[in-house]
Design an enzyme around this catalytic site. Structure first.
Site, short mmCIF file in Angstrom:
data_model
loop_
_atom_site.label_atom_id
_atom_site.label_comp_id
_atom_site.label_asym_id
_atom_site.label_seq_id
_atom_site.Cartn_x
_atom_site.Cartn_y
_atom_site.Cartn_z
N GLY A 13 -4.09 -5.78 5.51
CA GLY A 13 -2.86 -6.55 5.32
C GLY A 13 -2.89 -7.48 4.13
CB SER A 14 -4.90 -7.72 1.03
OG SER A 14 -4.63 -6.50 0.37
CG ASN A 15 -0.48 -4.99 -1.00
OD1 ASN A 15 -0.03 -5.36 -2.07
ND2 ASN A 15 -1.44 -4.09 -0.89
NE ARG A 66 4.82 13.43 11.72
CZ ARG A 66 3.81 12.80 11.11
NH1 ARG A 66 3.93 11.53 10.78
NH2 ARG A 66 2.68 13.42 10.87
CG MET A 91 -2.99 3.65 5.83
SD MET A 91 -2.52 3.77 4.10
CE MET A 91 -3.64 5.02 3.55
CG HIS A 110 1.47 5.68 -4.07
ND1 HIS A 110 0.94 6.31 -2.97
CD2 HIS A 110 1.08 6.41 -5.15
CE1 HIS A 110 0.27 7.38 -3.36
NE2 HIS A 110 0.34 7.46 -4.68
CG LEU A 145 4.07 11.39 0.60
CD1 LEU A 145 4.12 10.37 1.74
CD2 LEU A 145 2.86 12.30 0.72
CG ASP A 146 3.52 8.58 -1.85
OD1 ASP A 146 2.44 9.19 -1.70
OD2 ASP A 146 3.87 7.62 -1.17
#
Ligand code: GRF
Length: 197
Positions: A13-15, A66, A91, A110, A145-146
């Site tokens: 959780g640093s971000n 999912r 993630m 990302h 994705l991304d």
């Protein structure tokens, strides 16, 4: 009325900490929730220390289901009534069915200079390709994705002898600088990309 921001994490959780610490004073946004798919994520304790409401939606009971996981995720998120959702070291891949109702309101960071190196192992791939620079990208999350519109990028040099670990360590502080800048600009209604340096 502050812009409400839910932050999704899976690990340290640093971000999330960088984002939460930035949302103070005259900043137009405030964190309304930190949610993790892992009950043991260290970021949950860091959020609680900062007085931010937290929640867990453990993905493991939904193995092979999912849609069930994403329904539980949506229910928890919607309780917090966020205006924006920031994925920060989250993630789990989110399907189009999950993303679509939040179109334009989910951001992600990302660890590559998108569109290069979507997916995993980005630093290893950049080094293997002989790239002389690498970095991170904040983008809008779309069903692919991304792949969404780029809202910001930060570049660092790739140095001779770099490993994935040394490169990641050079990029992470830039993530902590870039993501809060992008979040504030988006919260102010401006989606012009921010390029660092
Ligand atoms: C960071 O490298 C970020 O680029 C990626 O997850 C890693 C861990 O992030 N998305 P955090 O320390 O959990 O914020």
């Amino acid at each position: 009325m502050s812009v409400r921001v839910a932050i999704l994490i899976s690990g340290s959780g640093s971000n999330m900490v960088a984002l939460a610490q930035s949302m103070q004073g005259d900043h137009p946004a405030r964190p309304c929730l930190v949610l993790s798919n892992r009950p043991d994520a260290a970021g949950l304790g860091r959020a609680q220390d900062m007085g931010i409401p937290t929640a867990v939606v453990d993905h493991r009971p939904f193995k092979g289901d999912r849609p069930g996981f994403e329904a539980a995720l949506r229910a928890e998120i919607d309780k917090a009534r966020p205006d924006l959702i920031a994925l920060a070291g989250f993630m789990r891949v989110l399907t189009a069915d999950f993303v679509r109702p939040y179109a334009g309101r989910i951001l992600n960071i990302h660890p590559s200079l998108l569109p290069k190196y979507k997916g995993l192992d980005t630093h290893t791939r950049a080094i293997a390709a002989g790239d002389t620079e690498a970095g991170c990208t904040v983008h809008e999350v779309t069903p692919a994705l991304d792949d969404g519109p780029i809202l910001g990028q930060a570049r660092v040099p790739v140095l001779r002898g770099d490993t994935a670990e040394t490169l990641a360590a050079r990029i992470l502080p830039m993530e902590h600088q870039l993501y809060p800048l992008v979040l504030r600009r988006v919260a102010e209604g401006n989606r012009a990309p921010i390029m660092l340096p």
